[in-house]
Design a protein around this motif. Structure first.
Motif, PDB file in Angstrom:
ATOM      1  N   ILE A   7       5.547 -26.480  -1.324  1.00 11.55           N
ATOM      2  CA  ILE A   7       5.230 -25.055  -1.386  1.00 11.55           C
ATOM      3  C   ILE A   7       4.172 -24.841  -2.468  1.00 11.55           C
ATOM      4  O   ILE A   7       4.220 -25.493  -3.508  1.00 11.55           O
ATOM      5  CB  ILE A   7       6.505 -24.200  -1.655  1.00 11.55           C
ATOM      6  CG1 ILE A   7       6.169 -22.712  -1.639  1.00 11.55           C
ATOM      7  CG2 ILE A   7       7.211 -24.609  -2.944  1.00 11.55           C
ATOM      8  CD1 ILE A   7       7.390 -21.805  -1.560  1.00 11.55           C
ATOM      9  N   THR A   8       3.216 -23.956  -2.210  1.00 10.70           N
ATOM     10  CA  THR A   8       2.096 -23.805  -3.141  1.00 10.70           C
ATOM     11  C   THR A   8       2.559 -23.375  -4.520  1.00 10.70           C
ATOM     12  O   THR A   8       2.175 -23.970  -5.527  1.00 10.70           O
ATOM     13  CB  THR A   8       1.076 -22.776  -2.600  1.00 10.70           C
ATOM     14  OG1 THR A   8       0.756 -23.115  -1.247  1.00 10.70           O
ATOM     15  CG2 THR A   8      -0.201 -22.786  -3.436  1.00 10.70           C
ATOM     16  N   ALA A  16       9.023 -16.745   0.513  1.00 14.62           N
ATOM     17  CA  ALA A  16       8.955 -18.189   0.782  1.00 14.62           C
ATOM     18  C   ALA A  16       9.687 -18.976  -0.301  1.00 14.62           C
ATOM     19  O   ALA A  16      10.402 -19.942  -0.012  1.00 14.62           O
ATOM     20  CB  ALA A  16       7.498 -18.633   0.872  1.00 14.62           C
ATOM     21  N   GLN A  17       9.519 -18.539  -1.557  1.00 11.60           N
ATOM     22  CA  GLN A  17      10.170 -19.223  -2.685  1.00 11.60           C
ATOM     23  C   GLN A  17      11.704 -19.115  -2.583  1.00 11.60           C
ATOM     24  O   GLN A  17      12.425 -20.102  -2.735  1.00 11.60           O
ATOM     25  CB  GLN A  17       9.695 -18.633  -4.023  1.00 11.60           C
ATOM     26  CG  GLN A  17       8.281 -18.988  -4.399  1.00 11.60           C
ATOM     27  CD  GLN A  17       7.229 -18.150  -3.685  1.00 11.60           C
ATOM     28  OE1 GLN A  17       7.533 -17.187  -2.991  1.00 11.60           O
ATOM     29  NE2 GLN A  17       5.973 -18.524  -3.847  1.00 11.60           N
ATOM     30  N   THR A  38       5.213 -28.825  -5.839  1.00 12.67           N
ATOM     31  CA  THR A  38       4.631 -27.497  -6.026  1.00 12.67           C
ATOM     32  C   THR A  38       3.578 -27.560  -7.130  1.00 12.67           C
ATOM     33  O   THR A  38       3.425 -28.581  -7.802  1.00 12.67           O
ATOM     34  CB  THR A  38       5.730 -26.461  -6.352  1.00 12.67           C
ATOM     35  OG1 THR A  38       5.175 -25.146  -6.308  1.00 12.67           O
ATOM     36  CG2 THR A  38       6.352 -26.699  -7.730  1.00 12.67           C
ATOM     37  N   TRP A  63      -3.637 -22.288  -5.825  1.00  8.21           N
ATOM     38  CA  TRP A  63      -3.457 -21.222  -4.839  1.00  8.21           C
ATOM     39  C   TRP A  63      -4.792 -20.876  -4.186  1.00  8.21           C
ATOM     40  O   TRP A  63      -4.882 -20.734  -2.980  1.00  8.21           O
ATOM     41  CB  TRP A  63      -2.854 -19.992  -5.522  1.00  8.21           C
ATOM     42  CG  TRP A  63      -2.655 -18.836  -4.593  1.00  8.21           C
ATOM     43  CD1 TRP A  63      -1.674 -18.698  -3.651  1.00  8.21           C
ATOM     44  CD2 TRP A  63      -3.473 -17.665  -4.479  1.00  8.21           C
ATOM     45  NE1 TRP A  63      -1.811 -17.513  -2.972  1.00  8.21           N
ATOM     46  CE2 TRP A  63      -2.908 -16.850  -3.463  1.00  8.21           C
ATOM     47  CE3 TRP A  63      -4.610 -17.210  -5.148  1.00  8.21           C
ATOM     48  CZ2 TRP A  63      -3.457 -15.610  -3.109  1.00  8.21           C
ATOM     49  CZ3 TRP A  63      -5.155 -15.983  -4.789  1.00  8.21           C
ATOM     50  CH2 TRP A  63      -4.575 -15.201  -3.780  1.00  8.21           C
ATOM     51  N   HIS A  92       5.577 -25.066   3.400  1.00 15.34           N
ATOM     52  CA  HIS A  92       5.670 -23.613   3.329  1.00 15.34           C
ATOM     53  C   HIS A  92       4.426 -23.072   2.625  1.00 15.34           C
ATOM     54  O   HIS A  92       3.987 -23.638   1.634  1.00 15.34           O
ATOM     55  CB  HIS A  92       6.909 -23.194   2.537  1.00 15.34           C
ATOM     56  CG  HIS A  92       8.168 -23.878   2.986  1.00 15.34           C
ATOM     57  ND1 HIS A  92       9.060 -23.295   3.858  1.00 15.34           N
ATOM     58  CD2 HIS A  92       8.654 -25.112   2.701  1.00 15.34           C
ATOM     59  CE1 HIS A  92      10.057 -24.138   4.073  1.00 15.34           C
ATOM     60  NE2 HIS A  92       9.842 -25.252   3.394  1.00 15.34           N
ATOM     61  N   SER A  93       3.886 -21.967   3.121  1.00 15.31           N
ATOM     62  CA  SER A  93       2.704 -21.275   2.584  1.00 15.31           C
ATOM     63  C   SER A  93       1.420 -21.969   3.026  1.00 15.31           C
ATOM     64  O   SER A  93       1.398 -23.173   3.283  1.00 15.31           O
ATOM     65  CB  SER A  93       2.750 -21.108   1.059  1.00 15.31           C
ATOM     66  OG  SER A  93       2.736 -22.336   0.377  1.00 15.31           O
ATOM     67  N   SER A  94       0.355 -21.180   3.116  1.00 14.93           N
ATOM     68  CA  SER A  94      -0.889 -21.637   3.775  1.00 14.93           C
ATOM     69  C   SER A  94      -1.533 -22.841   3.104  1.00 14.93           C
ATOM     70  O   SER A  94      -1.848 -23.830   3.763  1.00 14.93           O
ATOM     71  CB  SER A  94      -1.891 -20.480   3.830  1.00 14.93           C
ATOM     72  OG  SER A  94      -1.368 -19.426   4.599  1.00 14.93           O
ATOM     73  N   HIS A 116       5.529 -18.332   7.037  1.00 13.02           N
ATOM     74  CA  HIS A 116       6.170 -17.131   6.501  1.00 13.02           C
ATOM     75  C   HIS A 116       5.219 -15.944   6.682  1.00 13.02           C
ATOM     76  O   HIS A 116       4.908 -15.221   5.735  1.00 13.02           O
ATOM     77  CB  HIS A 116       6.512 -17.334   5.019  1.00 13.02           C
ATOM     78  CG  HIS A 116       7.474 -18.446   4.774  1.00 13.02           C
ATOM     79  ND1 HIS A 116       8.847 -18.273   4.795  1.00 13.02           N
ATOM     80  CD2 HIS A 116       7.271 -19.771   4.511  1.00 13.02           C
ATOM     81  CE1 HIS A 116       9.444 -19.426   4.556  1.00 13.02           C
ATOM     82  NE2 HIS A 116       8.514 -20.359   4.388  1.00 13.02           N
TER      83      HIS A 116
END
Length: 377
Positions: A7-8, A16-17, A38, A63, A92-94, A116
């Protein structure tokens, strides 16, 4: 299974977190070995000595788009994945979804990407929407399974020809129920609460604008969350002379308690996936007013558990007045929302379906390897 979650950011409280942390804890309890990758930053979650969980903070994952840093992040993630050799990589996340999928694909590791909320959804600027659409289409080919958190996002991906149906499934977000029922707030002056980071696409500014035209009504407003737009929101509340009625609590780890002390939940935003903050409000038996975007209409039954609104100041104002001036209506919608949450959005259902996708991705990859070995012999 040995699972890597990527996850970013894990330094802010967001949907998302919250999802990744809840999922990770249960996976670890069930005996799976979890590593979270992360970016650097003060973590909202520290595993401490929790069995089967470790967190690695990456030096190069950022990010913002940064070509040099992104290439370095690719090699950094690839090196870690090669060392761990997981059964499945969950993303998860772009940004993490893009760089992480490339790294996993280069090592022929099975991947499950949870969207998400797509970056090419309605509400995003057209040129950005087109660019993200092309990016997701390219990465979908390198992904074993894709989970969308709403039917809206599932249908959007089909409509834009981003993902083939057979690769994709919808699993609505779910959160744990309370072990005992929440108590109702008894505020003399009704308390409105919005839990969201102060970043795009959230619209705390719109809520301030609406409330600034409601001086005759009794209300107090609490914002939970932090981010780059917080100072601008504070300035706006001063400008409209309502700062004495607005409280900015920043990021909190007692959201459950804060919700129980409120009377009404509002979430205004330009686009969404399936907001966990709305589920948390429904669990706390709060009536909800939220923007008609993304998967929000899948959470709220309009006029039964809350109100789904377009960004029309007069309409939002009318809905707020209805709930502020009628405690019985607040209780009625809050009760109905709680029942709907209990029926549709349990953590256990979401968890079981997600683990099933992880297992399928792992088994499909294993079958391909087994067939390749047989063919070779």
């Amino acid at each position: 299974m040995k699972i890597v979650q990527i996850i970013t950011k894990l330094d802010t409280t967001g949907g998302a977190q919250t999802h990744v942390i809840a999922l990770t804890k249960q996976l670890a309890l069930d005996g799976h070995e979890i590593t979270i990758l992360t970016s650097k930053g003060a973590l909202i979650y520290q595993p401490l000595n929790e069995k089967n969980i470790s967190i690695i903070q990456l030096q190069h994952l950022k990010w913002a788009i940064n070509f040099v840093a992104d290439i370095r992040a690719f090699f950094e993630i690839r090196s870690i994945l090669r060392r761990i050799n997981p059964d499945v990589v969950a993303l998860h996340s772009s940004k993490a979804g893009a760089v992480g999928r490339l790294a996993a694909f280069s090592l022929k590791l099975p991947t499950v990407f949870t969207a998400h909320g797509w970056a090419f959804t309605e509400g995003v600027k057209p040129i950005k929407r087109w660019i993200y659409q092309q990016i997701e289409r390219a990465f979908a080919r390198k992904t074993s399974k894709i989970i969308t958190v709403s039917n809206y996002d599932y249908l959007l991906a089909i409509e834009k020809k981003v993902v083939k149906k057979e690769k994709m499934t919808t699993i609505h977000n779910g959160i744990q129920s309370y072990s005992n029922k929440p108590s109702f707030s008894q505020n003399k002056i009704p308390k409105i609460i919005m839990v969201a980071r102060f970043e795009q696409p959230k619209r705390q500014d719109l809520l301030i604008e609406v409330l600034s035209s409601m001086n005759e009504q009794e209300w107090q407003l609490v914002f939970i969350g932090d981010g780059r737009e917080m100072e601008a929101a504070k300035a706006l509340s001063l400008q409209h002379d309502i700062a004495h009625r607005v409280t900015f609590l920043g990021s909190r780890d007692d959201i459950k308690t804060q919700l129980q002390q409120a009377d009404l939940f509002v979430l205004l935003s330009n686009f969404e996936g399936l907001p966990i903050s709305i589920l948390e409000a429904m669990r706390a038996q709060l009536p909800v007013i939220a923007s008609n975007v993304g998967g929000v209409p899948e959470l709220i039954i309009d006029s039964k558990t809350g109100y789904v609104v377009d960004h029309d100041i007069q309409v939002i104002k009318e809905r707020l007045i209805q709930l502020l001036e009628n405690r019985d209506l607040r209780l009625q919608l809050g009760h109905a929302g709680f029942r709907y949450f209990e029926d549709r959005f349990s953590f256990n259902s979401m968890y079981d379906k997600t683990v099933s996708q992880y297992l399928q991705a792992h088994n499909e990859k294993k079958e391909i390897i087994d067939v390749t070995i047989l063919d070779h012999h």
